[in-house]
Design an enzyme around this catalytic site. Structure first.
Site, PDB file in Angstrom:
ATOM      1  N   LYS A  49       5.191   9.628   8.256  1.00  0.00           N
ATOM      2  CA  LYS A  49       5.119   9.087   9.620  1.00  0.00           C
ATOM      3  C   LYS A  49       6.203   9.646  10.566  1.00  0.00           C
ATOM      4  O   LYS A  49       6.109  10.782  11.016  1.00  0.00           O
ATOM      5  CB  LYS A  49       5.127   7.556   9.560  1.00  0.00           C
ATOM      6  CG  LYS A  49       3.897   6.986   8.823  1.00  0.00           C
ATOM      7  CD  LYS A  49       3.936   5.487   8.750  1.00  0.00           C
ATOM      8  CE  LYS A  49       2.900   4.941   7.800  1.00  0.00           C
ATOM      9  NZ  LYS A  49       1.547   4.892   8.357  1.00  0.00           N
ATOM     10  N   TYR A  75       0.864  -1.182   0.000  1.00  0.00           N
ATOM     11  CA  TYR A  75       0.000   0.000   0.000  1.00  0.00           C
ATOM     12  C   TYR A  75       0.896   1.225   0.000  1.00  0.00           C
ATOM     13  O   TYR A  75       1.869   1.297   0.756  1.00  0.00           O
ATOM     14  CB  TYR A  75      -0.886  -0.011   1.243  1.00  0.00           C
ATOM     15  CG  TYR A  75      -1.743   1.227   1.437  1.00  0.00           C
ATOM     16  CD1 TYR A  75      -1.480   2.117   2.491  1.00  0.00           C
ATOM     17  CD2 TYR A  75      -2.803   1.508   0.595  1.00  0.00           C
ATOM     18  CE1 TYR A  75      -2.260   3.250   2.678  1.00  0.00           C
ATOM     19  CE2 TYR A  75      -3.594   2.633   0.789  1.00  0.00           C
ATOM     20  CZ  TYR A  75      -3.312   3.514   1.825  1.00  0.00           C
ATOM     21  OH  TYR A  75      -4.091   4.630   2.011  1.00  0.00           O
ATOM     22  N   ASP A 116       9.380   3.010  -1.198  1.00  0.00           N
ATOM     23  CA  ASP A 116       8.385   3.686  -0.363  1.00  0.00           C
ATOM     24  C   ASP A 116       8.714   3.346   1.094  1.00  0.00           C
ATOM     25  O   ASP A 116       8.333   2.286   1.593  1.00  0.00           O
ATOM     26  CB  ASP A 116       6.976   3.225  -0.734  1.00  0.00           C
ATOM     27  CG  ASP A 116       5.944   3.867   0.175  1.00  0.00           C
ATOM     28  OD1 ASP A 116       4.737   3.608  -0.022  1.00  0.00           O
ATOM     29  OD2 ASP A 116       6.328   4.628   1.086  1.00  0.00           O
TER      30      ASP A 116
HETATM   31  P1  KE4 Z   1      -0.422   8.494   4.533  1.00  0.00           P
HETATM   32  O1  KE4 Z   1      -1.051   9.204   3.351  1.00  0.00           O
HETATM   33  O2  KE4 Z   1      -1.437   7.657   5.318  1.00  0.00           O
HETATM   34  O3  KE4 Z   1       0.393   9.450   5.434  1.00  0.00           O
HETATM   35  O4  KE4 Z   1       0.681   7.474   3.969  1.00  0.00           O
HETATM   36  C1  KE4 Z   1       0.282   6.505   3.036  1.00  0.00           C
HETATM   37  C2  KE4 Z   1       1.280   5.356   3.077  1.00  0.00           C
HETATM   38  C3  KE4 Z   1       2.240   5.279   2.089  1.00  0.00           C
HETATM   39  N1  KE4 Z   1       3.152   4.279   2.083  1.00  0.00           N
HETATM   40  C4  KE4 Z   1       3.155   3.337   3.060  1.00  0.00           C
HETATM   41  C5  KE4 Z   1       4.188   2.251   3.013  1.00  0.00           C
HETATM   42  C6  KE4 Z   1       2.196   3.374   4.104  1.00  0.00           C
HETATM   43  O5  KE4 Z   1       2.209   2.420   5.066  1.00  0.00           O
HETATM   44  C7  KE4 Z   1       1.242   4.403   4.125  1.00  0.00           C
HETATM   45  C8  KE4 Z   1       0.154   4.489   5.188  1.00  0.00           C
HETATM   46  N2  KE4 Z   1       0.106   3.406   6.132  1.00  0.00           N
HETATM   47  C9  KE4 Z   1      -1.165   3.128   6.728  1.00  0.00           C
HETATM   48  C10 KE4 Z   1      -0.959   1.948   7.697  1.00  0.00           C
HETATM   49  N3  KE4 Z   1      -1.174   0.699   7.096  1.00  0.00           N
HETATM   50  C11 KE4 Z   1      -1.726   4.335   7.417  1.00  0.00           C
HETATM   51  C12 KE4 Z   1      -2.902   4.045   8.318  1.00  0.00           C
HETATM   52  C13 KE4 Z   1      -4.220   4.441   7.686  1.00  0.00           C
HETATM   53  O6  KE4 Z   1      -4.365   4.280   6.464  1.00  0.00           O
HETATM   54  O7  KE4 Z   1      -5.105   4.899   8.442  1.00  0.00           O
END
Ligand code: KE4
Length: 429
Positions: free
Chosen positions: A265, A142, A237
Protein backbone atom coordinates in the site's frame (compact mmCIF):
# COMPACT_ATOMS: atom_id res chain seq x y z
CA UNK A 1 -29.18 4.65 -16.63
CA UNK A 2 -26.17 6.38 -15.03
CA UNK A 3 -22.72 6.01 -16.54
CA UNK A 4 -21.78 3.89 -13.51
CA UNK A 5 -24.64 1.50 -14.27
CA UNK A 6 -23.75 1.37 -17.97
CA UNK A 7 -20.09 0.67 -17.20
CA UNK A 8 -20.95 -1.92 -14.55
CA UNK A 9 -23.22 -3.81 -16.99
CA UNK A 10 -20.48 -3.71 -19.62
CA UNK A 11 -17.73 -4.72 -17.16
CA UNK A 12 -19.64 -7.84 -16.09
CA UNK A 13 -19.46 -9.22 -19.64
CA UNK A 14 -15.69 -9.72 -19.60
CA UNK A 15 -14.68 -9.37 -15.92
CA UNK A 16 -16.03 -11.78 -13.26
CA UNK A 17 -18.44 -9.72 -11.14
CA UNK A 18 -17.38 -6.66 -13.14
CA UNK A 19 -14.46 -5.95 -10.81
CA UNK A 20 -10.84 -6.91 -10.37
CA UNK A 21 -11.14 -7.22 -6.61
CA UNK A 22 -14.32 -8.52 -4.93
CA UNK A 23 -14.95 -5.84 -2.29
CA UNK A 24 -15.29 -3.24 -5.08
CA UNK A 25 -18.49 -4.92 -6.32
CA UNK A 26 -20.69 -3.39 -3.55
CA UNK A 27 -22.17 -6.84 -2.85
CA UNK A 28 -22.09 -6.26 0.87
CA UNK A 29 -23.86 -2.88 0.72
CA UNK A 30 -25.88 -3.36 -2.48
CA UNK A 31 -26.24 -0.91 -5.34
CA UNK A 32 -23.97 0.00 -8.24
CA UNK A 33 -20.24 0.40 -7.73
CA UNK A 34 -18.83 3.77 -8.68
CA UNK A 35 -16.38 3.75 -11.58
CA UNK A 36 -13.78 6.45 -10.92
CA UNK A 37 -12.08 8.44 -13.63
CA UNK A 38 -9.86 10.79 -11.67
CA UNK A 39 -8.78 11.76 -8.18
CA UNK A 40 -7.00 14.65 -6.53
CA UNK A 41 -6.22 15.34 -2.87
CA UNK A 42 -9.17 14.09 -0.78
CA UNK A 43 -11.51 13.82 -3.76
CA UNK A 44 -12.49 11.28 -6.41
CA UNK A 45 -14.82 11.77 -9.39
CA UNK A 46 -17.00 8.98 -10.78
CA UNK A 47 -18.11 8.25 -14.34
CA UNK A 48 -21.06 10.63 -13.88
CA UNK A 49 -18.63 13.36 -12.89
CA UNK A 50 -19.94 13.30 -9.33
CA UNK A 51 -17.35 14.30 -6.72
CA UNK A 52 -16.88 12.38 -3.48
CA UNK A 53 -14.81 12.96 -0.38
CA UNK A 54 -12.75 9.75 -0.42
CA UNK A 55 -12.16 7.76 2.79
CA UNK A 56 -10.76 4.67 1.04
CA UNK A 57 -7.71 6.26 -0.57
CA UNK A 58 -7.16 3.12 -2.67
CA UNK A 59 -7.46 1.08 0.59
CA UNK A 60 -4.60 2.94 2.23
CA UNK A 61 -1.91 4.12 -0.24
CA UNK A 62 -3.20 7.68 -0.73
CA UNK A 63 -2.00 8.98 2.64
CA UNK A 64 -0.59 12.12 0.94
CA UNK A 65 -3.88 12.65 -0.87
CA UNK A 66 -4.49 11.50 -4.44
CA UNK A 67 -2.15 12.54 -7.27
CA UNK A 68 0.42 14.37 -5.15
CA UNK A 69 2.37 16.49 -7.68
CA UNK A 70 5.82 15.36 -6.43
CA UNK A 71 4.82 11.70 -6.73
CA UNK A 72 3.37 12.20 -10.22
CA UNK A 73 6.55 14.02 -11.29
CA UNK A 74 8.75 11.21 -9.93
CA UNK A 75 6.71 8.61 -11.84
CA UNK A 76 6.92 10.62 -15.07
CA UNK A 77 10.69 11.07 -14.68
CA UNK A 78 11.21 7.36 -14.07
CA UNK A 79 8.89 6.28 -16.88
CA UNK A 80 10.71 8.15 -19.64
CA UNK A 81 13.84 6.15 -18.77
CA UNK A 82 12.08 2.84 -19.34
CA UNK A 83 9.32 1.03 -17.48
CA UNK A 84 11.06 -2.14 -16.36
CA UNK A 85 14.47 -3.77 -16.74
CA UNK A 86 14.32 -7.09 -14.90
CA UNK A 87 17.72 -6.10 -13.52
CA UNK A 88 18.84 -4.31 -10.35
CA UNK A 89 18.68 -0.52 -10.13
CA UNK A 90 20.13 2.03 -7.69
CA UNK A 91 16.60 3.16 -6.78
CA UNK A 92 15.89 -0.27 -5.26
CA UNK A 93 18.95 0.10 -3.00
CA UNK A 94 17.70 3.53 -1.90
CA UNK A 95 14.24 2.05 -1.24
CA UNK A 96 15.69 -0.79 0.85
CA UNK A 97 17.94 1.61 2.77
CA UNK A 98 14.97 3.90 3.43
CA UNK A 99 12.73 1.08 4.70
CA UNK A 100 15.51 -0.30 6.94
CA UNK A 101 16.17 3.19 8.29
CA UNK A 102 12.44 3.81 8.96
CA UNK A 103 11.76 0.42 10.60
CA UNK A 104 14.51 -0.53 13.12
CA UNK A 105 13.31 -4.18 13.11
CA UNK A 106 14.05 -4.38 9.38
CA UNK A 107 17.71 -5.37 8.90
CA UNK A 108 17.16 -6.56 5.32
CA UNK A 109 14.19 -6.35 2.94
CA UNK A 110 13.00 -7.88 -0.32
CA UNK A 111 10.63 -5.94 -2.61
CA UNK A 112 7.68 -7.64 -4.32
CA UNK A 113 4.58 -6.34 -6.15
CA UNK A 114 1.72 -6.72 -3.68
CA UNK A 115 0.84 -7.34 -0.05
CA UNK A 116 -0.22 -10.87 -0.93
CA UNK A 117 3.19 -11.63 -2.40
CA UNK A 118 4.79 -10.19 0.73
CA UNK A 119 2.82 -12.31 3.19
CA UNK A 120 2.97 -15.46 1.04
CA UNK A 121 6.76 -15.11 0.83
CA UNK A 122 7.13 -14.33 4.55
CA UNK A 123 5.18 -17.47 5.47
CA UNK A 124 7.33 -19.64 3.17
CA UNK A 125 10.45 -18.01 4.62
CA UNK A 126 9.33 -18.70 8.20
CA UNK A 127 8.63 -22.34 7.31
CA UNK A 128 11.99 -22.66 5.58
CA UNK A 129 13.86 -20.99 8.43
CA UNK A 130 12.26 -23.10 11.19
CA UNK A 131 11.71 -26.33 9.25
CA UNK A 132 8.19 -26.35 10.69
CA UNK A 133 4.83 -26.40 8.80
CA UNK A 134 2.16 -25.06 11.13
CA UNK A 135 1.27 -21.37 10.99
CA UNK A 136 -1.06 -19.33 13.20
CA UNK A 137 -3.39 -16.52 12.14
CA UNK A 138 -6.42 -14.85 13.70
CA UNK A 139 -10.04 -14.96 12.66
CA UNK A 140 -11.10 -11.78 10.89
CA UNK A 141 -7.54 -10.91 9.89
CA UNK A 142 -6.81 -10.82 6.16
CA UNK A 143 -3.32 -11.20 4.78
CA UNK A 144 -4.01 -11.41 1.03
CA UNK A 145 -5.17 -14.39 -0.96
CA UNK A 146 -2.36 -16.96 -0.65
CA UNK A 147 -3.86 -20.42 -0.13
CA UNK A 148 -2.60 -21.07 3.39
CA UNK A 149 -3.95 -17.71 4.54
CA UNK A 150 -7.46 -18.04 3.06
CA UNK A 151 -8.64 -19.85 6.13
CA UNK A 152 -11.36 -17.80 7.79
CA UNK A 153 -9.83 -14.69 6.29
CA UNK A 154 -11.45 -11.33 6.94
CA UNK A 155 -12.04 -8.50 4.43
CA UNK A 156 -13.65 -9.60 1.16
CA UNK A 157 -14.15 -13.17 2.27
CA UNK A 158 -15.68 -12.08 5.55
CA UNK A 159 -17.98 -9.69 3.72
CA UNK A 160 -19.10 -12.59 1.53
CA UNK A 161 -19.74 -14.64 4.64
CA UNK A 162 -17.50 -17.29 3.13
CA UNK A 163 -15.16 -18.10 5.94
CA UNK A 164 -12.96 -20.53 3.92
CA UNK A 165 -12.34 -19.97 0.18
CA UNK A 166 -13.21 -22.74 -2.30
CA UNK A 167 -10.16 -24.14 -4.07
CA UNK A 168 -7.97 -24.27 -0.99
CA UNK A 169 -7.03 -27.94 -0.46
CA UNK A 170 -7.78 -29.30 2.99
CA UNK A 171 -4.11 -30.35 3.06
CA UNK A 172 -3.13 -26.67 3.00
CA UNK A 173 -5.74 -25.40 5.48
CA UNK A 174 -4.87 -28.05 8.07
CA UNK A 175 -1.48 -26.41 8.61
CA UNK A 176 -3.13 -23.13 9.55
CA UNK A 177 -4.38 -22.62 13.10
CA UNK A 178 -6.98 -19.86 13.49
CA UNK A 179 -7.33 -18.24 16.93
CA UNK A 180 -9.46 -15.37 18.22
CA UNK A 181 -7.88 -11.94 17.97
CA UNK A 182 -6.90 -10.43 21.34
CA UNK A 183 -7.38 -13.79 23.08
CA UNK A 184 -4.27 -14.25 25.25
CA UNK A 185 -5.55 -17.41 26.93
CA UNK A 186 -5.96 -19.21 23.57
CA UNK A 187 -2.44 -18.19 22.59
CA UNK A 188 -0.98 -19.57 25.79
CA UNK A 189 -2.94 -22.81 25.37
CA UNK A 190 -1.81 -23.36 21.77
CA UNK A 191 1.84 -22.64 22.48
CA UNK A 192 1.79 -24.89 25.54
CA UNK A 193 0.42 -27.72 23.43
CA UNK A 194 2.19 -27.20 20.10
CA UNK A 195 4.77 -24.44 20.49
CA UNK A 196 7.61 -26.55 19.10
CA UNK A 197 5.62 -27.22 15.90
CA UNK A 198 4.81 -23.59 15.05
CA UNK A 199 6.71 -21.99 12.18
CA UNK A 200 5.20 -18.55 12.70
CA UNK A 201 2.36 -16.40 13.84
CA UNK A 202 1.12 -13.81 11.35
CA UNK A 203 -0.99 -11.01 12.73
CA UNK A 204 -2.41 -7.66 11.73
CA UNK A 205 -0.94 -5.89 14.79
CA UNK A 206 -3.84 -3.47 14.46
CA UNK A 207 -6.65 -5.21 12.59
CA UNK A 208 -8.22 -3.39 9.65
CA UNK A 209 -9.96 -6.18 7.73
CA UNK A 210 -12.75 -6.84 10.18
CA UNK A 211 -13.23 -3.11 10.59
CA UNK A 212 -10.67 -1.38 12.86
CA UNK A 213 -9.82 -3.43 15.96
CA UNK A 214 -6.96 -2.41 18.25
CA UNK A 215 -4.88 -5.05 20.06
CA UNK A 216 -4.50 -5.11 23.82
CA UNK A 217 -0.92 -4.48 24.91
CA UNK A 218 -1.02 -7.88 26.61
CA UNK A 219 -1.95 -9.57 23.31
CA UNK A 220 1.05 -8.24 21.36
CA UNK A 221 3.40 -8.62 24.35
CA UNK A 222 2.36 -12.25 24.90
CA UNK A 223 2.68 -12.96 21.17
CA UNK A 224 6.25 -11.68 21.25
CA UNK A 225 7.19 -13.61 24.40
CA UNK A 226 5.69 -16.92 23.27
CA UNK A 227 7.24 -16.74 19.78
CA UNK A 228 10.64 -16.04 21.34
CA UNK A 229 10.29 -18.84 23.89
CA UNK A 230 9.26 -21.43 21.28
CA UNK A 231 11.40 -20.34 18.33
CA UNK A 232 8.41 -19.35 16.18
CA UNK A 233 8.76 -16.39 13.79
CA UNK A 234 6.56 -13.41 14.69
CA UNK A 235 5.32 -11.74 11.50
CA UNK A 236 3.62 -8.33 11.75
CA UNK A 237 1.51 -7.90 8.65
CA UNK A 238 1.75 -4.10 8.34
CA UNK A 239 0.62 -3.95 4.73
CA UNK A 240 -2.22 -1.67 5.88
CA UNK A 241 -0.78 -0.18 9.09
CA UNK A 242 2.79 0.39 7.89
CA UNK A 243 3.40 4.17 7.87
CA UNK A 244 -0.36 4.60 8.25
CA UNK A 245 -0.70 4.53 12.05
CA UNK A 246 2.66 6.19 12.72
CA UNK A 247 6.21 6.70 11.40
CA UNK A 248 7.19 3.16 12.47
CA UNK A 249 3.83 1.46 12.04
CA UNK A 250 2.21 -0.44 14.91
CA UNK A 251 5.58 -1.83 16.04
CA UNK A 252 6.57 1.76 16.82
CA UNK A 253 3.32 2.64 18.58
CA UNK A 254 3.24 -0.49 20.78
CA UNK A 255 7.07 -0.96 21.04
CA UNK A 256 6.86 -4.64 20.09
CA UNK A 257 9.56 -5.84 17.69
CA UNK A 258 8.52 -8.52 15.17
CA UNK A 259 10.98 -10.90 13.50
CA UNK A 260 9.54 -10.13 10.05
CA UNK A 261 7.30 -7.35 8.77
CA UNK A 262 5.25 -7.34 5.60
CA UNK A 263 4.47 -4.04 3.87
CA UNK A 264 2.46 -2.78 0.89
CA UNK A 265 0.00 0.00 0.00
CA UNK A 266 1.68 3.23 1.23
CA UNK A 267 5.21 2.05 0.31
CA UNK A 268 4.11 2.04 -3.33
CA UNK A 269 2.36 5.40 -3.09
CA UNK A 270 -0.46 3.95 -5.21
CA UNK A 271 1.78 1.85 -7.48
CA UNK A 272 2.28 -1.94 -7.08
CA UNK A 273 4.92 -2.39 -4.36
CA UNK A 274 5.03 -4.88 -1.48
CA UNK A 275 7.90 -5.88 0.77
CA UNK A 276 8.91 -8.36 3.44
CA UNK A 277 11.91 -8.02 5.70
CA UNK A 278 13.33 -8.21 9.20
CA UNK A 279 16.02 -10.23 10.99
CA UNK A 280 19.10 -10.74 8.82
CA UNK A 281 19.54 -14.36 9.91
CA UNK A 282 16.04 -15.16 8.66
CA UNK A 283 16.40 -13.14 5.42
CA UNK A 284 19.63 -15.05 4.71
CA UNK A 285 17.44 -18.05 3.87
CA UNK A 286 15.90 -16.36 0.84
CA UNK A 287 17.23 -17.17 -2.68
CA UNK A 288 19.76 -16.57 -4.06
CA UNK A 289 21.44 -16.63 -0.61
CA UNK A 290 19.49 -19.53 0.85
CA UNK A 291 17.14 -22.42 0.05
CA UNK A 292 13.77 -20.58 0.23
CA UNK A 293 12.78 -19.65 -3.31
CA UNK A 294 11.01 -16.37 -4.11
CA UNK A 295 11.07 -14.28 -7.31
CA UNK A 296 9.19 -11.66 -9.35
CA UNK A 297 9.47 -10.15 -12.82
CA UNK A 298 8.35 -6.71 -11.65
CA UNK A 299 9.83 -6.81 -8.13
CA UNK A 300 11.46 -3.43 -7.45
CA UNK A 301 9.99 -1.98 -10.64
CA UNK A 302 11.67 1.42 -11.19
CA UNK A 303 8.46 3.37 -11.87
CA UNK A 304 6.67 1.87 -8.85
CA UNK A 305 9.73 2.42 -6.66
CA UNK A 306 9.87 6.06 -7.77
CA UNK A 307 6.29 6.54 -6.51
CA UNK A 308 6.97 4.68 -3.27
CA UNK A 309 10.28 6.35 -2.48
CA UNK A 310 8.89 9.84 -3.08
CA UNK A 311 5.91 9.02 -0.85
CA UNK A 312 8.14 7.73 1.96
CA UNK A 313 10.33 10.84 1.78
CA UNK A 314 7.31 13.15 1.95
CA UNK A 315 5.72 11.45 4.94
CA UNK A 316 8.97 11.82 6.90
CA UNK A 317 8.43 15.59 6.95
CA UNK A 318 8.25 16.82 10.55
CA UNK A 319 4.72 17.06 11.90
CA UNK A 320 3.25 14.76 9.21
CA UNK A 321 1.81 12.20 11.62
CA UNK A 322 0.67 14.79 14.12
CA UNK A 323 -1.33 16.40 11.30
CA UNK A 324 -2.65 13.05 10.01
CA UNK A 325 -3.77 11.98 13.50
CA UNK A 326 -5.28 15.39 14.22
CA UNK A 327 -7.45 15.32 11.12
CA UNK A 328 -8.53 11.72 11.76
CA UNK A 329 -9.39 12.51 15.38
CA UNK A 330 -11.38 15.55 14.21
CA UNK A 331 -13.42 13.21 12.01
CA UNK A 332 -13.97 10.61 14.77
CA UNK A 333 -14.84 13.24 17.41
CA UNK A 334 -17.23 14.92 14.99
CA UNK A 335 -19.00 11.67 14.10
CA UNK A 336 -19.27 10.62 17.76
CA UNK A 337 -20.62 14.08 18.60
CA UNK A 338 -23.45 14.09 16.06
CA UNK A 339 -24.34 10.46 16.87
CA UNK A 340 -24.64 11.32 20.57
CA UNK A 341 -26.65 14.42 19.73
CA UNK A 342 -29.02 12.30 17.60
CA UNK A 343 -29.20 9.42 20.08
CA UNK A 344 -27.85 7.08 17.39
CA UNK A 345 -26.26 3.80 18.61
CA UNK A 346 -23.01 4.47 16.76
CA UNK A 347 -19.36 5.00 17.62
CA UNK A 348 -16.12 5.69 15.79
CA UNK A 349 -12.51 5.08 16.76
CA UNK A 350 -9.11 5.71 15.19
CA UNK A 351 -5.36 5.20 15.37
CA UNK A 352 -3.10 7.45 13.32
CA UNK A 353 -4.66 7.95 9.89
CA UNK A 354 -6.97 4.93 10.11
CA UNK A 355 -10.50 4.84 11.53
CA UNK A 356 -13.49 2.58 12.05
CA UNK A 357 -17.21 3.34 12.33
CA UNK A 358 -19.52 0.92 14.15
CA UNK A 359 -23.27 0.74 14.69
CA UNK A 360 -22.77 -0.56 18.21
CA UNK A 361 -22.32 0.88 21.69
CA UNK A 362 -18.54 0.49 21.86
CA UNK A 363 -15.65 -0.17 19.48
CA UNK A 364 -15.17 -3.95 18.96
CA UNK A 365 -12.26 -5.80 20.50
CA UNK A 366 -12.79 -9.11 18.68
CA UNK A 367 -14.23 -10.67 15.54
CA UNK A 368 -17.28 -11.83 17.51
CA UNK A 369 -17.83 -8.22 18.66
CA UNK A 370 -17.82 -6.93 15.11
CA UNK A 371 -20.56 -9.36 14.21
CA UNK A 372 -22.86 -7.87 16.82
CA UNK A 373 -22.83 -4.45 15.16
CA UNK A 374 -25.87 -3.51 13.04
CA UNK A 375 -24.77 -4.25 9.47
CA UNK A 376 -28.13 -3.36 7.93
CA UNK A 377 -28.01 0.08 9.51
CA UNK A 378 -24.41 0.51 8.33
CA UNK A 379 -25.49 -0.28 4.75
CA UNK A 380 -28.21 2.39 4.89
CA UNK A 381 -25.72 4.85 6.37
CA UNK A 382 -23.22 3.98 3.64
CA UNK A 383 -25.70 4.81 0.88
CA UNK A 384 -26.93 7.99 2.55
CA UNK A 385 -23.31 9.15 2.78
CA UNK A 386 -22.62 8.08 -0.82
CA UNK A 387 -25.63 10.10 -2.01
CA UNK A 388 -24.25 13.05 -0.01
CA UNK A 389 -20.88 12.75 -1.79
CA UNK A 390 -18.92 10.89 0.89
CA UNK A 391 -17.27 7.62 -0.18
CA UNK A 392 -16.81 5.21 2.74
CA UNK A 393 -15.62 1.60 2.44
CA UNK A 394 -18.48 -0.45 0.89
CA UNK A 395 -18.49 -2.94 3.75
CA UNK A 396 -19.09 -2.91 7.52
CA UNK A 397 -15.95 -5.02 7.80
CA UNK A 398 -13.48 -2.49 6.44
CA UNK A 399 -11.52 0.36 8.01
CA UNK A 400 -11.41 3.91 6.63
CA UNK A 401 -8.43 6.06 5.69
CA UNK A 402 -7.71 9.79 5.98
CA UNK A 403 -5.03 11.77 4.16
CA UNK A 404 -3.25 15.00 5.09
CA UNK A 405 -5.34 16.72 2.39
CA UNK A 406 -8.54 16.08 4.39
CA UNK A 407 -8.67 19.62 5.75
CA UNK A 408 -10.91 20.86 8.58
CA UNK A 409 -13.39 22.03 5.94
CA UNK A 410 -13.46 18.58 4.29
CA UNK A 411 -13.83 16.82 7.65
CA UNK A 412 -16.56 19.18 8.83
CA UNK A 413 -18.50 18.65 5.58
CA UNK A 414 -18.28 14.90 6.23
CA UNK A 415 -19.62 15.29 9.76
CA UNK A 416 -22.50 17.43 8.48
CA UNK A 417 -23.32 14.74 5.91
CA UNK A 418 -23.29 12.13 8.70
CA UNK A 419 -25.75 14.17 10.76
CA UNK A 420 -28.12 14.31 7.79
CA UNK A 421 -27.62 10.59 7.19
CA UNK A 422 -28.57 9.81 10.79
CA UNK A 423 -31.70 11.97 10.37
CA UNK A 424 -32.68 9.98 7.27
CA UNK A 425 -32.08 6.69 9.10
CA UNK A 426 -34.22 7.87 12.00
CA UNK A 427 -36.98 8.94 9.61
CA UNK A 428 -36.90 5.37 8.33
CA UNK A 429 -35.65 6.39 4.87
P1 KE4 B 1 -2.73 -6.84 -1.62
O1 KE4 B 1 -2.35 -8.18 -2.22
O2 KE4 B 1 -4.21 -6.51 -1.83
O3 KE4 B 1 -1.80 -5.70 -2.07
O4 KE4 B 1 -2.49 -6.93 -0.03
C1 KE4 B 1 -3.15 -7.94 0.69
C2 KE4 B 1 -3.24 -7.51 2.14
C3 KE4 B 1 -2.35 -8.04 3.05
N1 KE4 B 1 -2.39 -7.69 4.36
C4 KE4 B 1 -3.30 -6.78 4.80
C5 KE4 B 1 -3.30 -6.42 6.26
C6 KE4 B 1 -4.23 -6.20 3.91
O5 KE4 B 1 -5.14 -5.30 4.38
C7 KE4 B 1 -4.20 -6.55 2.55
C8 KE4 B 1 -5.20 -6.00 1.54
N2 KE4 B 1 -6.23 -5.15 2.07
C9 KE4 B 1 -7.46 -5.09 1.34
C10 KE4 B 1 -8.38 -4.12 2.09
N3 KE4 B 1 -9.19 -4.75 3.05
C11 KE4 B 1 -7.24 -4.68 -0.08
C12 KE4 B 1 -8.50 -4.31 -0.83
C13 KE4 B 1 -8.95 -5.41 -1.76
O6 KE4 B 1 -8.81 -6.59 -1.41
O7 KE4 B 1 -9.47 -5.06 -2.85
Amino acid sequence: MSQNEILFARAQITIPGGVNSPVRAFRSVGGTPRFFKRASGPYVWDADDKRYIDYIGSWGPAVLGHAHPDVIEAVQKAAVNGLSFGAPTEAEIEMAETLCQMLPSMEQVRLVSSGTEATMSAIRLARGFTGRNTIVKFEGCYHGHADSLLVKAGSGLLTFGNPTSAGVPEDFAKHTKVLDYNNVEQLERLFAAQGSELACVIVEPVAGNMNLIKPSHAFLKTLRELCTAHGAVLIFDEVMTGFRVGPQGVQGVYAVKPDLTTLGKIIGGGMPVGAFGGRKDIMACIAPLGPVYQAGTLSGNPVAVAAGLTTLKLLQRSGFYQQLSKQTERLVDGLNGVAAEMGEQFCADSIGGMFGVYFSEHPPTSFADVNTSDRTRFNKFFHAMLDAGVYLAPSAFEAGFVSVTHTDEVIDATVAAAKHAFQLLQQGQ
